[in-house]
Design a protein around this motif. Structure first.
Motif, short mmCIF file in Angstrom:
data_model
loop_
_atom_site.label_atom_id
_atom_site.label_comp_id
_atom_site.label_asym_id
_atom_site.label_seq_id
_atom_site.Cartn_x
_atom_site.Cartn_y
_atom_site.Cartn_z
N GLY A 81 0.79 -1.23 0.00
CA GLY A 81 0.00 0.00 0.00
C GLY A 81 0.81 1.27 0.00
N ARG A 82 2.15 1.15 -0.06
CA ARG A 82 2.99 2.35 -0.06
C ARG A 82 2.95 3.01 -1.43
NH1 ARG A 82 8.52 3.57 0.88
NH2 ARG A 82 8.11 5.28 2.28
N THR A 83 2.96 4.33 -1.43
CA THR A 83 3.06 5.05 -2.69
C THR A 83 4.44 5.68 -2.78
OG1 THR A 83 2.04 6.91 -1.56
CG2 THR A 83 0.61 5.56 -2.94
N LYS A 84 4.73 6.32 -3.88
CA LYS A 84 6.06 6.90 -4.06
C LYS A 84 5.95 8.35 -4.51
CE LYS A 84 8.75 3.42 -3.25
NZ LYS A 84 8.90 2.18 -3.99
N LEU A 85 6.77 9.21 -3.91
CA LEU A 85 6.78 10.61 -4.31
C LEU A 85 7.34 10.75 -5.73
CD1 LEU A 85 6.45 13.63 -3.52
CD2 LEU A 85 8.82 13.57 -2.78
N ASN A 86 8.43 10.05 -5.97
CA ASN A 86 9.04 10.09 -7.29
C ASN A 86 9.06 8.69 -7.88
OD1 ASN A 86 9.76 12.90 -7.13
ND2 ASN A 86 11.35 12.28 -5.68
N PRO A 87 7.92 8.21 -8.39
CA PRO A 87 7.89 6.85 -8.91
C PRO A 87 8.82 6.73 -10.11
CG PRO A 87 5.88 8.01 -9.49
CD PRO A 87 6.65 8.92 -8.61
N LEU A 88 9.36 5.53 -10.28
CA LEU A 88 10.29 5.33 -11.38
C LEU A 88 9.53 5.29 -12.69
CD1 LEU A 88 12.48 2.59 -9.71
CD2 LEU A 88 12.94 5.03 -9.88
N ARG A 89 9.98 6.10 -13.64
CA ARG A 89 9.36 6.10 -14.97
C ARG A 89 10.47 6.07 -16.00
NH1 ARG A 89 6.48 10.56 -13.98
NH2 ARG A 89 4.76 9.96 -12.66
N LEU A 90 10.39 5.10 -16.89
CA LEU A 90 11.43 4.96 -17.90
C LEU A 90 11.18 5.97 -19.01
CD1 LEU A 90 13.78 3.04 -17.89
CD2 LEU A 90 12.52 1.57 -19.47
N ARG A 91 12.17 6.85 -19.28
CA ARG A 91 12.01 7.81 -20.37
C ARG A 91 12.95 7.45 -21.50
NH1 ARG A 91 14.00 12.68 -17.86
NH2 ARG A 91 15.26 11.08 -16.88
N SER A 92 12.75 8.11 -22.63
CA SER A 92 13.56 7.75 -23.80
C SER A 92 15.04 8.03 -23.56
CB SER A 92 13.06 8.48 -25.04
OG SER A 92 12.95 9.85 -24.77
N THR A 93 15.35 9.13 -22.81
CA THR A 93 16.76 9.43 -22.58
C THR A 93 17.41 8.32 -21.76
OG1 THR A 93 16.00 10.78 -20.74
CG2 THR A 93 16.73 11.95 -22.72
N ASP A 94 16.65 7.73 -20.84
CA ASP A 94 17.19 6.64 -20.04
C ASP A 94 17.62 5.49 -20.95
OD1 ASP A 94 16.59 8.04 -17.75
OD2 ASP A 94 14.58 7.17 -17.61
N VAL A 95 16.73 5.18 -21.91
CA VAL A 95 17.02 4.08 -22.83
C VAL A 95 18.25 4.40 -23.66
CG1 VAL A 95 16.09 2.68 -24.71
CG2 VAL A 95 14.58 3.50 -22.90
N ILE A 96 18.35 5.67 -24.09
CA ILE A 96 19.51 6.06 -24.90
C ILE A 96 20.79 5.91 -24.09
CG2 ILE A 96 20.63 7.99 -26.10
CD1 ILE A 96 17.74 8.97 -26.76
N VAL A 97 20.80 6.44 -22.86
CA VAL A 97 21.98 6.31 -22.01
C VAL A 97 22.33 4.84 -21.83
CG1 VAL A 97 22.86 6.63 -19.66
CG2 VAL A 97 21.63 8.48 -20.78
N GLY A 98 21.29 4.03 -21.58
CA GLY A 98 21.50 2.59 -21.37
C GLY A 98 22.14 1.96 -22.59
N LEU A 99 21.56 2.25 -23.76
CA LEU A 99 22.08 1.63 -24.99
C LEU A 99 23.51 2.09 -25.26
CD1 LEU A 99 18.98 1.72 -27.36
CD2 LEU A 99 20.04 -0.27 -26.25
#
Lengths: 602, 269
Positions: free
Chosen positions: B234-252
């Motif tokens: 039942g816990r919520t998150k102030l800054n939930p993790l969201r995958l953005r396109s820049t994340d994918v680019i950095v990862g790749l």
């Protein structure tokens, strides 16, 4: 219905499955009390009187062994409403470091509401609102562990407020703050109470903090000793038997009333301006009594003409190799047999300065010279002098009890001695004498230091330093965390050490104590130090106190206002220099008024 | 004394790596961990150095901070170097004096080990501790391991424990420093004397530190209780993790760098 009600509660720690052979004393016993919704209540009591336990019972962190705690109509022992009650209550504890969960300020504020399952747009709104309410919104992305003590404690209230509680409990939350941060912190809490209808419960050792509340409950040994309005509580002298002391303004007022043969009523104590009004009336009454012996001269201690024992010369200190300086151009002399106070806000460089005195830190430039006896000079920057310096200057840090480590008190006291290459007999003799000088009985020496009470632990730790027979004893906030009676004992201990010939340097942010006990005081702000002066001179110099961000002692503020009013009707009165012991100050004011009237008659 | 160690500390900055999704960073970290232990050839090691410099630029971490992170492990690194030099017997002898026999293989091996350790520390700091707050690391692990919840692994609790441990590192370092100063002022000596004596000296620090850690743990538990912590449900998150396109680019980008390094190393061997 709308109240917190504690009914015949008894509570013992570790009662579930505890050691049967050593039953613990109950922390609370047959306690009954009520706290109205939206009220502002102070809970007072000596160390170990059960104050924090009561807070835990109200916030359902503990459940009573017998009796009931009912919070706004809900019984805390009822499992089905357990979370509902806990969600309504919020606590701020004494040590800010131990209640911060998140690394970043806003992450930490969010921890509570996240636990409550608050969803996103509202969660963000709550966090921002709480941060704005306590005035640290600008710090929201900062690292929590790098905030100052006052900021950390504000972060803790923000974390509590973000849960939108109905009850806010401050468990000695101001104990580690300096006077300014303390006032700011309380102002925020009081403001929230008025705006949001919070029920505010504050547990404190600070009597002037308790004066701000609507009601006071005094606990003693787990039982309710007395309760009532601050006026009622402080009108009652029996407060002293619970390890508490009356606020300085009240002590001052009672002394004046006693001298004049008048009595003070509860009504008179309902606020400092009303109290002053009453004293004004007493002192300007036509038939002011002249008690016997009031004109006997007070014995003034001789200062100066003493030997210099330590001299700080052009000291600069830096933690980062000279990029910024924690101490800038410090010059300071300490004289043999005096008590020198070093005062200033938290983070001003006080602790850094005393670390240099013991050669634990090395100056970037400048020098500290120590003269243990006539004709000998030790230099802090000289490596071969370090051992003698550490034997000459004893350093007791804040909360010294956290440095105890041996199995018995005796061994711990001997630790420093064993490093001094003394014979076994000599060690024993010194350890026993040191223990006696701090008021520890012989049988305590065999005990494990971790079994002792807080005050005893501190004494044991001090004995460990005293056993090395330092000529100069440097103490960092020696009374922090102690209750009023404990503080008084600590300072009388310090005075007796001074009378025994030890030179004392005290670091403090409590102006009342510094003024009352120190022979000379110097102020530090942002790494710069003022010239050391007598407290009388320092606290009359408003330009200087302003420059160094130092508040006047509470007694001086209170009696200063009274003197101003009296001056209006008796301009010829000469009040002389202020005195910092409330009863003495009362006598001094009284004497001045009598003298002024005599002149008037002539 | 200890306060300038930045090992395990978060470094506040606004950089590409700081903003990257912590899950990506955790996975990248694992990738580079493997790379660091696969690579052997000197040229590939140099190339790894270049990639690390690129990472440092991406994290906008200043060099003094990197130095503070690395400097505490240098003695260990040196120790590993010497240990390897003295113990490895394979290869051709290049230095022989009494019982000391250093071989060319031993030398290259020892240097490699020492360098690996330094890369390991720098990468750990860059990918995780310096650029990611402990709570985010915990979030990432919780999210990455969440499939294990099905088989009743207490993923949330473990992540929480880890983040608290990390959060308290600076606090405990500060405390250690305070205790050491206090004992030094009572005559303790941690820098001179025999090895045994020095170890004994540390007891005067460790016991108070242990006692205070338990006290802190207890107080923290009460504070968390008071803030209605009741596990992950039942816990919520102030800054939930969201995958953005820049994340994918950095990862790749960084994954392909890693792949290139491995290929380079294999071809050069």
């Amino acid at each position: 219905m709308e109240k917190i009600s504690v009914q015949d509660v008894t509570f013992t720690y570790g009662s579930e499955g505890a050691d049967v052979n050593a039953p613990e004393e109950p922390a609370l016993e047959d306690l009954s009390l009520e706290i109205e919704k939206g009220s502002y209540t102070a809970i007072l009591g000596a160390n170990g009187s059960g104050k924090s336990t009561l807070a835990k019972l109200i916030d359902v962190i503990e459940v009573p062994d017998s009796g009931r705690v009912v919070v706004f109509g809900k019984d805390t022992s009822d499992d089905s409403v357990f979370w509902q009650i806990r969600e309504k209550g919020a606590c701020v504890f004494q040590n800010p470091d131990n209640q911060i969960v998140g690394t970043i300020v806003e992450e930490d504020v969010a921890f509570g509401p996240e636990n409550l399952g608050i969803k996103l747009p509202e969660l963000r709104e709550r966090v921002d609102q709480a941060l704005k309410d306590v005035g640290i919104y600008d710090l929201r992305l900062r690292e929590a562990s790098r905030l100052s003590g006052g900021q950390k404690q504000k972060l803790a209230i923000a974390g509590a407020l973000a849960m939108r509680p109905e009850v806010l409990i401050l468990d000695e939350a101001t104990a580690m703050l300096d006077p300014r941060s303390r006032d700011e912190f309380l102002a925020v809490c009081e403001d929230m109470r008025l705006k949001k209808g919070l029920t505010l419960i504050t547990i404190t050792h600070d009597m002037s903090e308790a004066m701000r509340c609507g009601r006071i409950i005094v606990l003693s040994k787990g039982k309710k000793a007395t309760e009532g309005t601050p006026a009622k509580i402080f009108a009652d002298i029996s407060l002293e038997q619970y390890g508490l002391r009356r606020p300085v303004s009240v002590r001052f007022a009672y002394e004046i009333a006693k001298l004049a043969g008048k009595t003070l009523t509860e009504e008179d104590l309902t606020g400092s301006s009303r109290l002053r009004e009453r004293l004004y009336k007493i002192l300007t009454a036509p038939d002011l009594k002249e008690p016997e012996g009031i004109f006997e001269e007070r014995h003034a201690g001789a200062i100066s003409d003493r030997r210099k024992i330590m001299s700080v010369k052009d000291l600069f200190s830096s933690y980062d190799g000279g990029a910024t300086f924690a101490l800038k151009n410090i010059n300071l002399d300490v004289y043999e047999g005096e008590i020198l106070g070093i005062v200033g806000e938290s983070g001003c460089g006080k602790t850094t300065l005393i670390s240099h005195m013991n050669s634990i830190m090395k100056p970037s430039s400048g020098e500290i010279e120590i003269y243990p006896e006539e004709g000998t000079t030790l230099y802090c920057s000289r490596k071969k002098d370090v051992r003698r310096i550490r034997e000459t200057v004893g350093l007791v840090f804040q909360y010294p009890e956290y440095q105890l480590f041996e199995e018995t008190v005796y061994k711990d006291i001997c630790y420093g001695l064993s490093k001094m290459k003394l014979t076994a007999e000599e060690q024993k003799d010194r350890a026993v004498k040191a223990a006696r000088s701090v008021g520890l009985e012989k049988d305590i020496l065999r005990k494990n230091p971790f079994e002792l009470s807080g005050g005893q632990k501190r004494r044991a730790a001090m004995a460990g330093v005293l056993a090395m027979r330092p000529k100069i004893l440097v103490l960092d906030e020696p009374a922090s965390g102690l209750d009023p009676a404990g503080r008084e004992e600590m300072f009388s201990l310090i005075k007796s050490l001074r009378d025994g010939g030890t030179t004392i340097v005290i670091v403090s942010h409590n102006m009342d104590e510094a003024a009352a006990y120190c022979d000379r005081i110097c102020c530090i702000r942002n790494g710069e130090v003022s010239e050391a002066e007598t407290p009388e001179k320092l606290f009359c110099d408003s330009e200087k106190t302003g420059k160094f961000g130092i508040d006047q002692p509470k007694i001086t503020k209170f009696s200063g206002l009274l003197k101003e009013e009296l001056k209006k009707v008796m301009p010829q009165a000469d009040f002389g220099t202020p005195v910092f012991e409330p009863e003495e100050e009362a006598r001094s004011v009284y004497r001045a008024v009598l003298e002024a009237r005599r002149k008037d008659v002539k | 004394m200890l306060s300038d160690i930045s090992l395990g500390r978060y470094y506040k900055a606004d950089s590409i790596l700081h903003r990257t999704d912590p899950r990506i960073k955790t996975l990248l970290y694992l990738v580079y961990l493997v790379v660091i232990f696969i690579i052997k050839s000197p040229v590939a090691l140099c190339a790894l150095g270049v990639v690390t410099v690129i990472q440092i630029c991406m994290a906008k971490v200043s060099l003094p901070v990197i130095w503070k992170t690395v400097s505490p492990v240098l003695p260990l690194s040196l120790f590993i170097l010497i240990l390897n030099l003295l113990t490895i017997r394979q290869g051709n002898s290049i230095f022989n004096w009494q019982f000391i026999n250093i071989t060319d293989y031993g030398l290259s091996r020892a240097v490699l080990m020492a360098i690996r350790l330094i890369f390991l520390i720098v990468t750990t700091s860059l990918m995780l501790t310096l650029t990611t707050t402990p709570l985010k690391i915990a979030d990432a692990l919780e999210s990455l391991f969440s499939p294990l919840k099905i088989i009743k692994v207490p993923v949330h609790e473990m992540a929480m424990m880890m983040s608290i441990a990390l959060r308290f590192i600076p606090t405990l370092i500060e405390e250690t420093d305070k205790i050491m100063k206090a004992q030094v002022s009572r005559g303790a000596d941690y820098d001179t004397g025999s090895f045994i004596n020095r170890i004994k000296g540390y007891i005067t620090v460790l016991i108070p530190l242990f006692v205070s850690s338990f006290r802190r743990a207890e107080e923290l538990a009460v504070a968390m209780d008071a803030r209605c912590y009741r596990g992950g449900a039942g816990r919520t998150k102030l800054n939930p993790l969201r995958l953005r396109s820049t994340d994918v680019i950095v990862g790749l980008f960084l994954t392909s760098c890693a792949a290139a390094l491995v290929v380079m190393d294999l071809t050069l061997r």
